[in-house]
Scaffold this motif. Sequence first.
Motif, PDB file in Angstrom:
ATOM      1  N   PHE A  66     158.679   0.002  91.903  1.00 29.33           N
ATOM      2  CA  PHE A  66     158.175   0.723  93.071  1.00 29.33           C
ATOM      3  C   PHE A  66     158.396   2.228  92.901  1.00 29.33           C
ATOM      4  CE2 PHE A  66     158.998   2.465  97.358  1.00 29.33           C
ATOM      5  CZ  PHE A  66     157.737   2.265  97.897  1.00 29.33           C
ATOM      6  N   LEU A 123     165.093 -12.527  99.746  1.00 33.50           N
ATOM      7  CA  LEU A 123     164.131 -11.932  98.832  1.00 33.50           C
ATOM      8  C   LEU A 123     162.820 -12.622  99.160  1.00 33.50           C
ATOM      9  CD1 LEU A 123     166.283 -11.923  95.588  1.00 33.50           C
ATOM     10  CD2 LEU A 123     165.986 -10.102  97.250  1.00 33.50           C
ATOM     11  N   ALA A 143     165.117  -8.239  91.613  1.00 31.96           N
ATOM     12  CA  ALA A 143     164.925  -7.336  92.750  1.00 31.96           C
ATOM     13  C   ALA A 143     165.039  -5.886  92.288  1.00 31.96           C
ATOM     14  CB  ALA A 143     165.949  -7.631  93.842  1.00 31.96           C
ATOM     15  N   ARG A 148     153.979 -10.277  93.970  1.00 32.79           N
ATOM     16  CA  ARG A 148     155.158 -10.039  94.809  1.00 32.79           C
ATOM     17  C   ARG A 148     156.224  -9.190  94.127  1.00 32.79           C
ATOM     18  NH1 ARG A 148     156.228 -15.398  98.471  1.00 32.79           N
ATOM     19  NH2 ARG A 148     154.115 -15.583  99.295  1.00 32.79           N
ATOM     20  N   PHE A 149     156.309  -9.316  92.817  1.00 37.41           N
ATOM     21  CA  PHE A 149     157.282  -8.527  92.049  1.00 37.41           C
ATOM     22  C   PHE A 149     156.529  -7.551  91.161  1.00 37.41           C
ATOM     23  CE2 PHE A 149     160.011 -12.172  92.902  1.00 37.41           C
ATOM     24  CZ  PHE A 149     161.271 -11.611  93.028  1.00 37.41           C
ATOM     25  N   GLN A 166     160.083 -12.280  98.064  1.00 39.26           N
ATOM     26  CA  GLN A 166     159.210 -12.421  96.898  1.00 39.26           C
ATOM     27  C   GLN A 166     159.188 -13.836  96.334  1.00 39.26           C
ATOM     28  OE1 GLN A 166     161.956 -10.243  97.020  1.00 39.26           O
ATOM     29  NE2 GLN A 166     161.578  -8.446  95.755  1.00 39.26           N
ATOM     30  N   ASP A 178     161.933  -4.931  90.488  1.00 35.13           N
ATOM     31  CA  ASP A 178     160.889  -4.729  91.488  1.00 35.13           C
ATOM     32  C   ASP A 178     161.043  -3.344  92.136  1.00 35.13           C
ATOM     33  OD1 ASP A 178     158.810  -5.282  93.251  1.00 35.13           O
ATOM     34  OD2 ASP A 178     160.022  -6.520  94.575  1.00 35.13           O
ATOM     35  N   MET A 179     162.278  -2.984  92.447  1.00 34.51           N
ATOM     36  CA  MET A 179     162.546  -1.658  93.030  1.00 34.51           C
ATOM     37  C   MET A 179     162.211  -0.549  92.054  1.00 34.51           C
ATOM     38  SD  MET A 179     165.850  -1.174  95.373  1.00 34.51           S
ATOM     39  CE  MET A 179     166.967  -2.533  95.146  1.00 34.51           C
ATOM     40  N   SER A 221     165.374  -6.748  99.272  1.00 36.36           N
ATOM     41  CA  SER A 221     165.500  -5.826  98.156  1.00 36.36           C
ATOM     42  C   SER A 221     164.271  -5.922  97.271  1.00 36.36           C
ATOM     43  CB  SER A 221     166.751  -6.236  97.378  1.00 36.36           C
ATOM     44  OG  SER A 221     167.110  -5.270  96.461  1.00 36.36           O
ATOM     45  N   GLY A 222     163.559  -4.823  97.079  1.00 34.01           N
ATOM     46  CA  GLY A 222     162.403  -4.894  96.202  1.00 34.01           C
ATOM     47  C   GLY A 222     161.418  -3.766  96.403  1.00 34.01           C
ATOM     48  N   GLY A 223     160.227  -3.967  95.892  1.00 29.60           N
ATOM     49  CA  GLY A 223     159.196  -2.937  95.910  1.00 29.60           C
ATOM     50  C   GLY A 223     158.299  -3.000  97.125  1.00 29.60           C
ATOM     51  N   ALA A 224     157.056  -2.561  96.939  1.00 37.75           N
ATOM     52  CA  ALA A 224     156.129  -2.374  98.056  1.00 37.75           C
ATOM     53  C   ALA A 224     155.918  -3.648  98.871  1.00 37.75           C
ATOM     54  CB  ALA A 224     154.790  -1.872  97.511  1.00 37.75           C
ATOM     55  N   TRP A 225     155.720  -4.766  98.197  1.00 39.02           N
ATOM     56  CA  TRP A 225     155.429  -6.012  98.887  1.00 39.02           C
ATOM     57  C   TRP A 225     156.577  -6.377  99.825  1.00 39.02           C
ATOM     58  CZ3 TRP A 225     156.647 -11.101  99.741  1.00 39.02           C
ATOM     59  CH2 TRP A 225     155.586 -11.954 100.085  1.00 39.02           C
ATOM     60  N   THR A 226     157.786  -6.260  99.304  1.00 36.40           N
ATOM     61  CA  THR A 226     158.977  -6.595 100.074  1.00 36.40           C
ATOM     62  C   THR A 226     159.220  -5.579 101.188  1.00 36.40           C
ATOM     63  OG1 THR A 226     159.959  -7.721  98.207  1.00 36.40           O
ATOM     64  CG2 THR A 226     161.489  -6.836  99.833  1.00 36.40           C
ATOM     65  N   GLN A 227     159.016  -4.320 100.885  1.00 36.76           N
ATOM     66  CA  GLN A 227     159.260  -3.277 101.887  1.00 36.76           C
ATOM     67  C   GLN A 227     158.314  -3.423 103.071  1.00 36.76           C
ATOM     68  OE1 GLN A 227     159.742   0.673 100.259  1.00 36.76           O
ATOM     69  NE2 GLN A 227     160.883  -0.109  98.511  1.00 36.76           N
ATOM     70  N   PHE A 244     159.229   6.133 108.595  1.00 36.86           N
ATOM     71  CA  PHE A 244     158.695   5.344 107.486  1.00 36.86           C
ATOM     72  C   PHE A 244     159.115   3.883 107.612  1.00 36.86           C
ATOM     73  CE2 PHE A 244     159.247   3.707 103.103  1.00 36.86           C
ATOM     74  CZ  PHE A 244     157.919   3.741 102.717  1.00 36.86           C
ATOM     75  N   MET A 252     162.331   9.550 107.676  1.00 34.48           N
ATOM     76  CA  MET A 252     162.702   8.273 107.052  1.00 34.48           C
ATOM     77  C   MET A 252     162.626   7.139 108.061  1.00 34.48           C
ATOM     78  SD  MET A 252     165.764   8.224 104.333  1.00 34.48           S
ATOM     79  CE  MET A 252     166.693   9.728 104.467  1.00 34.48           C
ATOM     80  N   GLY A 294     162.825  11.539 102.936  1.00 32.05           N
ATOM     81  CA  GLY A 294     161.785  11.447 103.962  1.00 32.05           C
ATOM     82  C   GLY A 294     160.923  10.209 103.841  1.00 32.05           C
ATOM     83  N   GLY A 295     159.789  10.246 104.492  1.00 30.55           N
ATOM     84  CA  GLY A 295     158.901   9.098 104.600  1.00 30.55           C
ATOM     85  C   GLY A 295     157.864   9.024 103.490  1.00 30.55           C
ATOM     86  N   PRO A 354     168.161  -2.418 102.047  1.00 30.80           N
ATOM     87  CA  PRO A 354     167.694  -2.763 100.697  1.00 30.80           C
ATOM     88  C   PRO A 354     168.773  -3.322  99.775  1.00 30.80           C
ATOM     89  CG  PRO A 354     167.912  -0.393 100.908  1.00 30.80           C
ATOM     90  CD  PRO A 354     168.236  -0.971 102.250  1.00 30.80           C
ATOM     91  N   THR A 355     170.042  -3.195 100.142  1.00 24.74           N
ATOM     92  CA  THR A 355     171.084  -3.772  99.277  1.00 24.74           C
ATOM     93  C   THR A 355     172.080  -4.559 100.136  1.00 24.74           C
ATOM     94  OG1 THR A 355     172.711  -1.972  99.389  1.00 24.74           O
ATOM     95  CG2 THR A 355     170.961  -1.731  97.747  1.00 24.74           C
TER      96      THR A 355
END
Lengths: 452, 452
Positions: free
Chosen positions: B173, A380, B166, B145-146, A382, B169-170, A409-415, A173, A170, B410-411, A430-431
């Motif tokens: 993901f 955020l 958010a 982005r979202f 985003q 968006d999560m 907090s968010g999906g791929a773009w944010t991560q 990652f 993790m 994990g990753g 993330p929170t």
Amino acid sequence: MPNLDLFFNPRAIAVVGASRTPGKIGYTILENLKMTYKGKIYPINLEATEIMGLNAYPSVLNIEEPVDLAVIAVPAEKVKYVVLECIKKKIKACCIISSGFSEIGQKEREIELQKISKGKIDIIGPNCLGVYSKNLDMLFLSRDRFKRPSEGNISFISQSGAVGSALIDMIGFEGIGISRFISYGNALDIGEIELIDYLGKDTGTRAIAMYIENIKDGLEFIKVASKVSKIKPLVALKAGKTKKGQEACMSHTGALAGPANVYSSAFKQAGVIEAKTSEELFDMAKSLAYQPIMADNKIAVITDGGGFGVLAADAAVEFGLELPALTPESLKPLRSAMPAHGITANPVDVTGDASDERFKRVLDIVFRDRNISGVIAIVLPQIPALTEGIVDILRDCKLYGKPYVVCMSGGAWTQEKARKLESFGVPVYPTPERAAKALAALYEYGKIVKGK
Amino acid sequence: MPNLDLFFNPRAIAVVGASRTPGKIGYTILENLKMTYKGKIYPINLEATEIMGLNAYPSVLNIEEPVDLAVIAVPAEKVKYVVLECIKKKIKACCIISSGFSEIGQKEREIELQKISKGKIDIIGPNCLGVYSKNLDMLFLSRDRFKRPSEGNISFISQSGAVGSALIDMIGFEGIGISRFISYGNALDIGEIELIDYLGKDTGTRAIAMYIENIKDGLEFIKVASKVSKIKPLVALKAGKTKKGQEACMSHTGALAGPANVYSSAFKQAGVIEAKTSEELFDMAKSLAYQPIMADNKIAVITDGGGFGVLAADAAVEFGLELPALTPESLKPLRSAMPAHGITANPVDVTGDASDERFKRVLDIVFRDRNISGVIAIVLPQIPALTEGIVDILRDCKLYGKPYVVCMSGGAWTQEKARKLESFGVPVYPTPERAAKALAALYEYGKIVKGK
């Protein structure tokens, strides 16, 4: 205390049980060592004369040059004979990866090894993954499936190989790096006490995270941990808090796990910060390794999403932090840095139409405010007016010298933004609640250092 | 109760404040509607005659055909006039996206709108994102982005647009999908009560998650939620639990948030499961939407990593679950399904050398065991003998009809497996503690349904 440096900086390593068969433990260990370790490696295998281009030997006794460390991955019943040969070869350190000891009721095998090895060779294991650092990777975990983290400042010691390796994966990652990882399994010789002592002196380690099922010598633990915790933060997750969990520990590392409250008070006495969950262990280790101590409990929350500000405020207060008003000197420039709908109270809400520039100005005012000792920046990324530049702005907040954590907090773009920011050593969560807990750990650690 | 179906299945939509300028709110709303909504869309703009290939009109009054829903994104001071025109046009539903109302102290603007609209038009907002479903996306959030989630069974209502988006968006993901999302902001008309009532009847919704700052009519909330919670699970996160958090709510949605304990007891009375953090809200919604009720609190933990089994057992017990021994009938086949070092106690430890086949046999025995009503399957898919096939094996456990959750930690490699499994509707969590909490929610909901 034993000289654990041989485990991390050996001049030469023997891999007993090295295998030519891909997928076998003795193959993966050799492969990962070969990929990372710059010194001499000697595969030990009764039948092969060469493995992966390295000369192989039937026994460590056939090696002419000195060897500092043996990695042992042979069936449990053969381990004793290998250790005897290692002693004869004057090898001073070994990691016994093999399982089949007290965790399956074969306690006597460990007792015998203790007798044989005492004063002659230091042992990590058995029933473990051994040690990992960027320059010495003996993990029997495939690199395709388990990503290795970048080099960093968290060191992690774990009785459980699985918990340790999943956490390493993790961390790999995310963007934060680690210094050393030690999976010590049944701890027949070296355990958390020796490891804490060693990592306390290790310059690459800025925070020590621990997964602990049992501690054999509570008083010694408190003595050593108390000393180290004044120098660098220790954070521990105690597994086996419930009766059911304790039973599970017994069949896992053959260890009798004591009651949770005994551990909690030992941790407290020793200045060890206790994590309630594996997530907290990870979250707090990140902030403790990468951020300075927080002088007091006065923090500011800056957010581009109002609801997140509310959640962060709730969590911060719950964790013992305060959100004071900013100084009057801050309020005027803050007001002019924001449109009318921006909120200058604490939490400061730059709102969803904030630009990089607005965030930068507000961060500057808040970080410089003398009422504020630490910051949770909820970004955020985003929202439309922010660019990639926000990552650099958040990185540069390090220059203020005050502790801070970021929530994204968010999906791929944010991560992706979060990982980039972490690669600069800024902890990202993330929170808002997790960010608040991580910042609170920096206040808690400040109290430990000051002896409060 | 108002007919909220017009918000989700309107025959035609007017977008008041539609813009030709990329990046503007009125542009993104139109763009996202155009991409998702199959009915007729009318951009309203004083200057343009055409936007994005659609005929534009200066006012809704210039449209000849009937319109069911107006999305309003004009400056706050103009909203009143737009709503009056909508009423004249006999539009029955509108979402006011614009901010600049009670959240900045302009409460009178809302009072005026309430007077104008009462009995004539239903309003979601102001200061919100409006509604989202796969076939009607009015969010002013860029799709670059979202990420938008797949279609699924969680519906989510949120006073906070940022928290809502958010989370969406999560969820996008991860692999789990959503049915409807409603960001209702200041709730001058439609609030959580009307939304719960509507979603209670919505066949696509199997669980309702809520982010709540305040509830205006507590008794009505309890009445409506009590009715719905017998049919489908409700899970709520109350923001503004502390004094500081309540102050922040006030400047966020202009709402006076009540004390936390009042909300907790209202939730309890109404059969609403309370989440302590945003993460819990998300985690429990996933299990509640996709898994059956758990008959009692008797669960099994199956793991390929001993330490994770310990942590899951501790957490499960803490959350009120029990880990009974398996029946004598299970033990013999379980023993023969595993090597000597496998553990047949509960947690069942298939150990780190488990294959797909071993996992499958053990899962089959445990799921069929009459002592067991739910399962936490902890699968580190990174271990060498597991293949992609483990995802299908875990998916097929649905056929046993008992609730279960999966922990994968994990990753990137592991997260890809987790996402795949979630796309089949199996909830996956990155830590054993989070998995345990999510399973416990299914027991808690069982008690609510039975009225215990």
